[in-house]
Design an enzyme around this catalytic site. Sequence first.
Site, PDB file in Angstrom:
ATOM      1  N   LYS A  33      36.626  15.821  40.540  1.00 36.63           N
ATOM      2  CA  LYS A  33      35.870  17.016  40.957  1.00 36.63           C
ATOM      3  C   LYS A  33      36.391  18.265  40.237  1.00 36.63           C
ATOM      4  CE  LYS A  33      38.857  17.686  44.970  1.00 36.63           C
ATOM      5  NZ  LYS A  33      39.043  17.383  46.396  1.00 36.63           N
ATOM      6  N   TYR A 242      48.275  47.526  29.894  1.00 35.34           N
ATOM      7  CA  TYR A 242      47.683  48.317  30.981  1.00 35.34           C
ATOM      8  C   TYR A 242      48.726  48.722  32.024  1.00 35.34           C
ATOM      9  CZ  TYR A 242      42.911  47.175  29.541  1.00 35.34           C
ATOM     10  OH  TYR A 242      41.736  47.076  28.842  1.00 35.34           O
ATOM     11  N   MET A 287      42.337  40.673  30.451  1.00 37.30           N
ATOM     12  CA  MET A 287      41.181  39.774  30.473  1.00 37.30           C
ATOM     13  C   MET A 287      41.309  38.671  29.421  1.00 37.30           C
ATOM     14  SD  MET A 287      37.123  40.639  30.289  1.00 37.30           S
ATOM     15  CE  MET A 287      37.172  41.870  31.585  1.00 37.30           C
TER      16      MET A 287
END
Length: 332
Positions: A33, A242, A287
Amino acid sequence: MTRITLSKANFFHNLDIIKEKTKSIQKIALVLKDNAYGHGLIEMAALAKEYGISRAVVRSHSEAQKIEEFFEYILVLADTPKVPSKKIRYTINDMQKIKEFPKGTLVELKVDTGMSRNGISPKELKEALSSIKEQGLVVESIFTHHACADELDGKYELQKEQFYKLKERVSQTLKLSFHSSNSAALFRDDTCDEEMVRVGIAAYGCLELPFASSAEELKPVLSLYADKNSSRVLEEGESVGYGAVFSTREKTVVSNYDFGYADGFLRACSQNYTTPEGIEIAGRISMDNSSFVSDKDTLLIFTDARDVAKFADTISYEVLTALKPHLKREVV
Ligand SMILES: *Cc1c(COP(=O)(O)O)cnc(C)c1O
């Protein structure tokens, strides 16, 4: 590029250990799964077939369809088909749902023995079986799932006893098969008396079961690598990324690698992660850019999801299933 390597040798080694426990390859149903726990559904299905595994467990109908050619038996845990299949079995998770399955569907009845998540109550068994018959469904198995198989002082034994009693009761009048074990249940018990086991995390080599020594022999299958985007030499006290949350303690080389939370690497690893080679992260996971105190062209991010899980205060299952399908996967 961020990429995943899958160790065929380690996967087969894990399956060898699992097979030693079940004493039969036919009893192993590999849980595939959620993109095979992030490893890649097709890649792992093909390897499992090569090893000789004939049974698989998935979450949805669409996952089952994608791997139909690889297996003789596929169990879908949570979905309802439009038309019956000869190979795919569907789980009945509650009484009301029985009416939604088309006539002729192969089904397995899930019984709730104490996890209180899915499945009918043992009290509803008779009613469920007659409702299944009325609907024209073909029931082959009854199964349950353990809430505490990985804990010594949980309710594992209690659920096992419940299920055993139910099996005794049903077997007086019906010839059905029964299964309950996940990885932890298989590895915690000395002998396997199940007709089928549903193994996921053990096959992927990340089972955590401190009280079962055989679990220590399992080897992680998946590793994650990322390539360098750029490098720079920074003076002492310069910040990176950041929020400027990381500052160099001395003059050092910091490189940026092309991976981040968009690839599924948990952002919770920001600021405190160290790779298996001892390379320190410099600031936050962004990201698709993450910086490390390194000048290597290719960085090994992890080889054991359990290590990452510790940094992110989670479990290996989340680390693995978070890895996005777009990542390149290569069997080595
Ligand atoms: C996910 C799942 C498994 C596999 O569990 P592991 O701990 O990965 O072995 C087995 N049975 C059911 C019903 C599941 O949902």
